[in-house]
Design an enzyme around this catalytic site. Structure first.
Site, short mmCIF file in Angstrom:
data_model
loop_
_atom_site.label_atom_id
_atom_site.label_comp_id
_atom_site.label_asym_id
_atom_site.label_seq_id
_atom_site.Cartn_x
_atom_site.Cartn_y
_atom_site.Cartn_z
N GLY A 1 0.84 -1.04 -0.20
CA GLY A 1 0.10 0.15 -0.13
C GLY A 1 0.94 1.31 -0.10
N CYS A 2 0.38 2.25 0.67
CA CYS A 2 0.98 3.64 0.72
C CYS A 2 2.68 3.51 1.31
CB CYS A 2 0.45 4.68 1.47
SG CYS A 2 1.11 6.05 1.94
#
Length: 221
Positions: free
Chosen positions: A50-51
């Protein structure tokens, strides 16, 4: 809602773009797949979960981790910019490159933290961040890491940690480049930003409670 949309809402992107246009020296990146490690006793791991702001903030707090770098890997465009990657058209994933001391923390332990601190059962999505750039992926640096990652995934998938099947990809590291400087140590430098408060801070709180025995002494659980 994508991470880019969240940034626009909080004004963080405006600040970042201003920094980019006013300083070209701050955005120099390295496109080398393998970064030279001066201390040959150290090893590297590269994860997409993810981020990269979230993943970086978590792994930086572990004992034995010497540094964590935000970057891009696995795509077909050489040395892409953040804007190119976030559009989802370059094939890259946002990743963190972790330099660690295997005598203090093993690659297997890093994987355990990875499985517990993101959702490896959602393809191309982590919470509000949607797109192939946010996919769950382990980029192995050598065959030993590949074997460990495959075994760890199988054991975790067979456990009761996640109800749904794990969809994390395991592939050789390719086309890695360092992200722009304003992405490095993002949470530490921007703790009051909207994304940091809403997404990263709750993740860190949960992580610190679950892995308190593995935190650096400087970290306040």
């Amino acid at each position: 809602m994508s991470k880019l949309t969240t940034i626009l809402l909080t004004g963080v992107l405006f600040i970042s773009i201003t920094a980019i246009t006013t300083s070209t020296s701050g955005d120099q990146k390295s496109s080398k797949d393998e970064v030279q490690i001066e201390n040959q006793n150290l090893e590297q791991a590269t994860f997409g979960a993810g981020c990269f702001w979230c993943v970086e903030a978590i792994f930086e707090e572990l004992k034995g981790v010497k540094s964590v770098e935000a970057g891009y890997a696995g795509g077909h465009v050489e040395d892409p910019s953040y804007r190119e990657v976030v559009n989802g058209n370059t094939g890259h994933a946002e990743v963190t490159r972790i330099t660690f001391d295997p005598s203090v923390i093993s690659y297997d332990q890093l994987l355990t933290v990875l499985w517990h601190t993101h959702n490896p059962t959602t393809k191309n999505r982590q919470g509000p961040d949607v797109g192939p750039q946010y996919r769950s992926v382990i980029f192995y640096h050598n065959e030993k890491q590949k074997e460990i990652a495959e075994r760890s995934l199988k054991e975790t998938d067979e456990s009761d940690l996640w109800e749904d099947p794990i969809v994390t990809e395991i592939e050789p590291l390719s086309n890695y480049s360092k992200a722009e400087n304003y992405h490095q140590n993002y949470y530490e430098n921007n703790p009051n930003a909207g994304y940091c408060q809403v997404v990263i801070a709750p993740k860190l709180k949960k992580f610190r409670k679950e892995f308190s025995h593995m935190l650096k002494e400087s970290v306040n659980p």
